[in-house]
Motif scaffolding. Structure first.
Motif, PDB file in Angstrom:
ATOM      1  N   TRP A   1       0.772   3.962  12.851  1.00  0.00           N
ATOM      2  CA  TRP A   1       0.062   2.712  12.602  1.00  0.00           C
ATOM      3  C   TRP A   1       0.734   1.706  11.825  1.00  0.00           C
ATOM      4  CZ3 TRP A   1      -1.356   7.568  10.838  1.00  0.00           C
ATOM      5  CH2 TRP A   1      -1.510   7.893   9.351  1.00  0.00           C
ATOM      6  N   TRP A   2       2.215   1.802  11.790  1.00  0.00           N
ATOM      7  CA  TRP A   2       2.836   0.918  11.184  1.00  0.00           C
ATOM      8  C   TRP A   2       3.040  -0.407  11.823  1.00  0.00           C
ATOM      9  CZ3 TRP A   2       6.693   5.511   9.978  1.00  0.00           C
ATOM     10  CH2 TRP A   2       6.355   6.120   8.807  1.00  0.00           C
TER      11      TRP A   2
ATOM     12  N   GLN B   1      -6.665   9.642   1.534  1.00  0.00           N
ATOM     13  CA  GLN B   1      -5.562   9.548   2.317  1.00  0.00           C
ATOM     14  C   GLN B   1      -5.043  10.946   2.809  1.00  0.00           C
ATOM     15  OE1 GLN B   1      -3.342   7.058   3.420  1.00  0.00           O
ATOM     16  NE2 GLN B   1      -4.911   5.513   2.497  1.00  0.00           N
TER      17      GLN B   1
ATOM     18  N   GLU C   1       5.817  -2.460   7.186  1.00  0.00           N
ATOM     19  CA  GLU C   1       5.643  -1.368   7.909  1.00  0.00           C
ATOM     20  C   GLU C   1       6.510  -1.324   9.087  1.00  0.00           C
ATOM     21  OE1 GLU C   1       1.244   0.340   7.205  1.00  0.00           O
ATOM     22  OE2 GLU C   1       1.406  -1.035   8.761  1.00  0.00           O
TER      23      GLU C   1
ATOM     24  N   ASP D   1       3.440  10.255   4.611  1.00  0.00           N
ATOM     25  CA  ASP D   1       3.467  10.108   5.815  1.00  0.00           C
ATOM     26  C   ASP D   1       4.399  11.351   6.465  1.00  0.00           C
ATOM     27  OD1 ASP D   1       2.081   7.660   6.131  1.00  0.00           O
ATOM     28  OD2 ASP D   1       3.727   6.863   4.976  1.00  0.00           O
TER      29      ASP D   1
ATOM     30  N   LYS E   1      10.077   0.469   2.753  1.00  0.00           N
ATOM     31  CA  LYS E   1       8.825   0.972   2.983  1.00  0.00           C
ATOM     32  C   LYS E   1       7.695   1.054   1.508  1.00  0.00           C
ATOM     33  CE  LYS E   1       5.289   2.869   5.673  1.00  0.00           C
ATOM     34  NZ  LYS E   1       3.990   2.718   4.759  1.00  0.00           N
TER      35      LYS E   1
ATOM     36  N   TRP F   1       2.546   1.028  -0.266  1.00  0.00           N
ATOM     37  CA  TRP F   1       2.974   0.466   0.960  1.00  0.00           C
ATOM     38  C   TRP F   1       2.849  -0.953   0.593  1.00  0.00           C
ATOM     39  CZ3 TRP F   1      -0.390   4.586   0.825  1.00  0.00           C
ATOM     40  CH2 TRP F   1      -1.930   4.128   0.668  1.00  0.00           C
TER      41      TRP F   1
ATOM     42  N   ASN G   1       0.102  10.507  -1.217  1.00  0.00           N
ATOM     43  CA  ASN G   1       0.151  10.963   0.204  1.00  0.00           C
ATOM     44  C   ASN G   1       1.632  10.882   0.606  1.00  0.00           C
ATOM     45  OD1 ASN G   1       0.504   8.261   0.709  1.00  0.00           O
ATOM     46  ND2 ASN G   1      -1.024   8.173   2.423  1.00  0.00           N
TER      47      ASN G   1
ATOM     48  N   TRP H   1      -5.586  -4.569   4.804  1.00  0.00           N
ATOM     49  CA  TRP H   1      -4.884  -4.321   3.524  1.00  0.00           C
ATOM     50  C   TRP H   1      -3.845  -5.291   3.246  1.00  0.00           C
ATOM     51  CZ3 TRP H   1       0.189  -2.909   2.944  1.00  0.00           C
ATOM     52  CH2 TRP H   1       0.758  -2.678   4.099  1.00  0.00           C
TER      53      TRP H   1
ATOM     54  N   GLY I   1      -4.666   0.279   9.216  1.00  0.00           N
ATOM     55  CA  GLY I   1      -4.334   0.891   7.959  1.00  0.00           C
ATOM     56  C   GLY I   1      -5.195   2.165   7.756  1.00  0.00           C
ATOM     57  N   GLY I   2      -4.360   3.106   7.111  1.00  0.00           N
ATOM     58  CA  GLY I   2      -5.092   4.365   7.014  1.00  0.00           C
ATOM     59  C   GLY I   2      -5.043   5.415   8.109  1.00  0.00           C
TER      60      GLY I   2
ATOM     61  N   HIS J   1       4.092   8.454  -0.633  1.00  0.00           N
ATOM     62  CA  HIS J   1       3.379   7.220  -1.153  1.00  0.00           C
ATOM     63  C   HIS J   1       2.462   7.794  -2.422  1.00  0.00           C
ATOM     64  CE1 HIS J   1       4.293   4.039   1.200  1.00  0.00           C
ATOM     65  NE2 HIS J   1       4.067   4.567   2.399  1.00  0.00           N
TER      66      HIS J   1
HETATM   67  C1  GAL Z   1      -1.275   4.947   4.980  1.00  0.00           C
HETATM   68  C2  GAL Z   1       0.112   5.447   5.231  1.00  0.00           C
HETATM   69  C3  GAL Z   1       1.172   4.344   4.720  1.00  0.00           C
HETATM   70  C4  GAL Z   1       0.603   2.993   5.191  1.00  0.00           C
HETATM   71  C5  GAL Z   1      -0.728   2.685   4.904  1.00  0.00           C
HETATM   72  C6  GAL Z   1      -1.332   1.302   5.468  1.00  0.00           C
HETATM   73  O1  GAL Z   1      -2.311   5.931   5.426  1.00  0.00           O
HETATM   74  O2  GAL Z   1       0.471   6.828   4.530  1.00  0.00           O
HETATM   75  O3  GAL Z   1       2.352   4.515   5.420  1.00  0.00           O
HETATM   76  O4  GAL Z   1       1.036   3.053   6.650  1.00  0.00           O
HETATM   77  O5  GAL Z   1      -1.644   3.710   5.420  1.00  0.00           O
HETATM   78  O6  GAL Z   1      -1.276   1.153   6.609  1.00  0.00           O
END
Ligand code: GAL
Length: 417
Positions: free
Chosen positions: A32-33, A375, A38, A300, A335, A267, A298, A247, A64-65, A140
């Motif tokens: 989801w980047w 997260q 991202e 990834d 990132k 992020w 959190n 976001w 996001g998320g 993160h």
């Molecule tokens: C988080 C992820 C991050 C960032 C963020 C917003 O869940 O760990 O890498 O991508 O979402 O998309």
């Protein structure tokens, strides 16, 4: 449930692909980047793999998320259509591993010494039943403030050290006619901010008990009520159009100086980086007031699926590239995160990144490194979703009081457990 859904397809897909002989030189990645920062970070990985002759088959699912991405992944896997890897958070990796659909990267892990270089907090989620099933990409952390420096100077603000300081700072911005707090009204963003509010309100031990141990007494305590009170205060500083905002658009408000501050995982720093902004000059990164010394993290992970034999070489190449020291530095600089290995120098990181690396080390050693509930690192997805739902209903006025919020939270978490 995931298990029942997936078990038949695991067998089917294995058979369907068994006949292929030559290696497929392609990495198919679900993620989801999709924001500017991202995408720039992902390009580092695409470039590294291209150098080794692997094509990139992108499966982006915006949001996001990652909730939308995880829904898409479930459908793919249920159809027996495994990606080489998927971006995943914490407990989700363990769920798929328990469903028996993950591959086994242990041989690569041994060769590359991951046991020694990846912190235990991450191994808990990337190793299942003694086997490496995921490659951690980064760490993160969510308890940060991202502040526009010019706006801060204009209002004569200084670093807020306590929650009350923070409120005073937001008041200054309001008085100057600037939107004080940039927030996207989506449940995962609201809950990500609330993680920090709980830590600030109750302190490290309380955070752990409530948000990682799901201790009933803590969840229904006065401290949790106070946390909701504090969240309610913050929400009064948000602009009227916040509902549904992504976001990265909230980050853009801070970058442009339309808002003073965003509370968000690092992020967000990827967006400042993509906009060529420098910490100390254009923006400031502070720990969420009252949380200095603790890190809510959190990470990834690239969850590695049990792909057919002809796709395994590409998977090994992806995993090896992901945890190489050079990639860990280059990727995480872009990132906004910090390396998932403890032996990567901080030389190439900006001041916020250096602080992130130092904070993580200190928190890890001092026992103040905690998983983010919003997260995916505090509890399994069903509980995390219940939490996000209650927090969001409170923010949007469907749950009216902190008393009610606490009652709903306890009930929702109980039902989800
Ligand atoms: C988080 C992820 C991050 C960032 C963020 C917003 O869940 O760990 O890498 O991508 O979402 O998309």
């Amino acid at each position: 449930m995931l298990r029942k859904l997936l078990i038949g397809t695991a067998l089917a897909s294995g058979l369907a692909f068994a006949a292929h002989a030559e290696d497929v030189k392609e990495v198919q990645m679900l993620h989801w980047w999709t924001s500017g920062g991202e995408a720039a970070a992902l390009n580092v990985l695409k470039g590294d793999l291209a150098k080794e002759g692997y094509a990139w088959k992108d499966v982006p699912v915006a949001g996001g998320g990652g909730d939308a991405a995880m829904t898409a992944l479930k459908a793919m896997v249920a159809a027996g259509n495994y990606p080489t890897a998927s971006q995943m958070l914490g407990y989700t990796v363990l769920d798929y591993a328990a469903a028996g659909v993950m591959g086994d990267l242990t041989e690569t892990a041994k060769k590359e010494g991951w046991d020694k270089s990846v912190p235990a907090a991450l191994q808990k989620f990337s190793v299942y039943d003694g086997k490496w099933v995921a490659a951690p990409v980064n760490v993160h952390s969510v308890n940060w403030l991202w502040i526009n420096k010019a706006v801060m100077d204009k209002i004569g603000g200084t670093e807020p050290k306590t929650f009350d300081d923070f409120i005073a700072l937001l008041d200054k911005a309001k008085a100057a006619g600037v939107t004080p707090l940039a927030l996207g009204g989506q449940n995962w963003q609201e809950a990500t901010m609330f993680d920090s509010v709980v830590l600030s309100t109750g302190g490290p031990e309380f955070y752990k008990k409530a948000m990682n141990d799901l201790d009933d007494e803590s969840l229904k305590s006065d401290t949790m009520k106070k946390s909701f009170d504090n969240l309610a205060k913050l929400v009064t500083y948000v602009d009227p159009n916040f509902s549904g905002r992504d976001w990265n658009l909230a980050t853009a408000m801070v970058i442009k100086g339309d808002a003073l501050v965003q509370v968000m995982g690092d992020w967000a720093k990827g967006e400042f980086h993509a906009a060529n902004k420098t910490p100390g000059t254009d923006f400031l990164c502070y720990r969420f007031p009252g949380t200095d010394g603790s890190v809510i993290y959190n990470s990834d992970m690239f969850g590695m699926f049990n792909v057919p034999d002809d796709r395994k070489a590409a998977q090994v190449a992806l995993a090896t590239a992901t945890l190489s020291k050079s990639f860990q530095s280059a990727f995480n600089v872009v990132k906004g995160s910090v390396p998932a290995r403890t032996d990567v120098p901080d030389t190439d990181f900006d001041a916020c990144g250096k602080k992130g690396i130092a904070d993580l080390k200190k928190a890890n050693e001092g026992g103040t490194l905690f998983g983010s509930l919003a997260q995916g690192y505090g509890a399994p997805p069903a509980v995390a979703n219940a939490y996000k739902d209650v927090v969001s209903k409170f923010v949007h006025g469907q749950i009216k009081t902190s008393d009610e919020a606490v009652t709903e939270l306890v009930k929702a978490i109980d039902d989800a457990k």
